[in-house]
Design a protein around this motif. Structure first.
Motif, PDB file in Angstrom:
ATOM      1  N   ASN A  92     -25.665 -17.812   5.726  1.00  0.00           N
ATOM      2  CA  ASN A  92     -26.024 -18.964   6.537  1.00  0.00           C
ATOM      3  C   ASN A  92     -26.419 -20.140   5.642  1.00  0.00           C
ATOM      4  OD1 ASN A  92     -28.436 -19.929   8.985  1.00  0.00           O
ATOM      5  ND2 ASN A  92     -26.247 -19.826   9.341  1.00  0.00           N
ATOM      6  N   ILE A  93     -27.129 -19.851   4.570  1.00  0.00           N
ATOM      7  CA  ILE A  93     -27.515 -20.886   3.609  1.00  0.00           C
ATOM      8  C   ILE A  93     -26.279 -21.532   3.004  1.00  0.00           C
ATOM      9  CG2 ILE A  93     -28.605 -21.290   1.359  1.00  0.00           C
ATOM     10  CD1 ILE A  93     -30.555 -18.974   2.157  1.00  0.00           C
ATOM     11  N   ARG A  94     -25.337 -20.698   2.595  1.00  0.00           N
ATOM     12  CA  ARG A  94     -24.121 -21.217   1.983  1.00  0.00           C
ATOM     13  C   ARG A  94     -23.335 -22.082   2.976  1.00  0.00           C
ATOM     14  NH1 ARG A  94     -22.108 -16.797   0.442  1.00  0.00           N
ATOM     15  NH2 ARG A  94     -22.606 -16.865  -1.774  1.00  0.00           N
ATOM     16  N   ALA A  95     -23.215 -21.601   4.205  1.00  0.00           N
ATOM     17  CA  ALA A  95     -22.435 -22.330   5.214  1.00  0.00           C
ATOM     18  C   ALA A  95     -23.067 -23.680   5.547  1.00  0.00           C
ATOM     19  CB  ALA A  95     -22.301 -21.479   6.473  1.00  0.00           C
ATOM     20  N   ILE A  96     -24.388 -23.707   5.698  1.00  0.00           N
ATOM     21  CA  ILE A  96     -25.074 -24.958   6.005  1.00  0.00           C
ATOM     22  C   ILE A  96     -24.981 -25.924   4.823  1.00  0.00           C
ATOM     23  CG2 ILE A  96     -27.325 -26.004   6.485  1.00  0.00           C
ATOM     24  CD1 ILE A  96     -26.092 -24.593   8.901  1.00  0.00           C
TER      25      ILE A  96
END
Length: 246
Positions: free
Chosen positions: A13-17
């Motif tokens: 989720n961190i990477r996607a955001i």
């Protein structure tokens, strides 16, 4: 208009955001928060040796190859200077956000301490000095008086809704109150901003407003953001700057 997405924890989720072109990503180091980023201590009580956020999932070696790398913000509530410094170094933070009753003296001392601590090489990147964001909770115009003591002490203010908890209420305060803010320190607008507030955000104007902070209104569950909702919000907020046409 800068955009900060706070309360992240899950690696993918961190990477996607981060790939959406947001300017700040926030990690909460307040144990009472449902978005708390925990860590495993080495036994010293100071430095975690392993965290739920790993360098290979949110690290600068990955993000540095992107065109835009968001700044990392660590959120603390009345934490000790030792705790803040340990996490600033371990998580390679760019900003420290103080969300408690921290005094201007505490902030000034913390900034002096962080200066030499953060000038080090890790993952082949030389880090700049960590900057300070001070949260000010707003309910009425008198709450803006608290801002004066942080002018020229904090690098950035964050105006949030006053509530019993430390943020995450999902409620908005009256943004019109900020017309009374005459300080020189720039600020982020926060407090219950959701996907439905695009036009309200775009219509809000203040010479010291740097951008907005979003969190709970974009979640699937605590600390897990809905990537598509964040993407749509970012695109809508910035549509003028990218030549958007309806």
């Amino acid at each position: 208009m800068k955009i900060k997405v706070c309360g992240l924890r899950e690696p993918e989720n961190i990477r996607a955001i981060s790939e959406l072109g947001v300017d700040f990503i926030g990690f909460i180091f307040y144990p009472r928060s449902s978005r708390f980023v925990s860590s495993v201590s080495v036994g010293t009580g100071l430095m975690p040796d392993e965290s739920t956020i790993r360098e290979d999932s949110m690290g600068r070696e990955t993000l540095i190859h992107q065109q835009h790398t968001p700044a990392r913000v660590g959120v603390f509530v009345d934490a000790s200077a030792q705790d803040i410094i340990a996490r600033a170094v371990t998580f390679q933070l760019d900003y420290i956000q103080l969300h408690g009753n921290e005094t201007p003296t505490f902030i000034a001392n913390l900034k002096r301490t962080l200066k030499p601590e953060t000038r080090q090489r890790s993952s082949s990147v030389l880090y700049k000095n960590v900057k300070i964001i001070k949260t000010v909770s707003i309910e009425n115009v008198s709450d803006l008086d608290a801002c004066r003591q942080y002018d020229h002490v904090a690098d950035l203010l964050l105006f949030d809704t006053k509530c019993d908890t430390k943020g995450g209420s999902g409620r908005q305060f009256d943004w019109n109150l900020l017309s009374q803010y005459q300080g020189e320190t720039p600020f982020l607008l926060s407090g219950g901003i959701g996907p439905e507030d695009v036009e309200a955000v775009r219509n809000f104007h203040h010479p010291r407003c740097l951008g907005v902070d979003v969190n709970s209104k974009f979640e699937i569950s605590p600390a897990l953001k809905d990537v598509e909702k964040v993407k749509a919000f970012v695109n809508a907020i910035r549509r003028e700057s990218v030549g958007y046409r309806q």
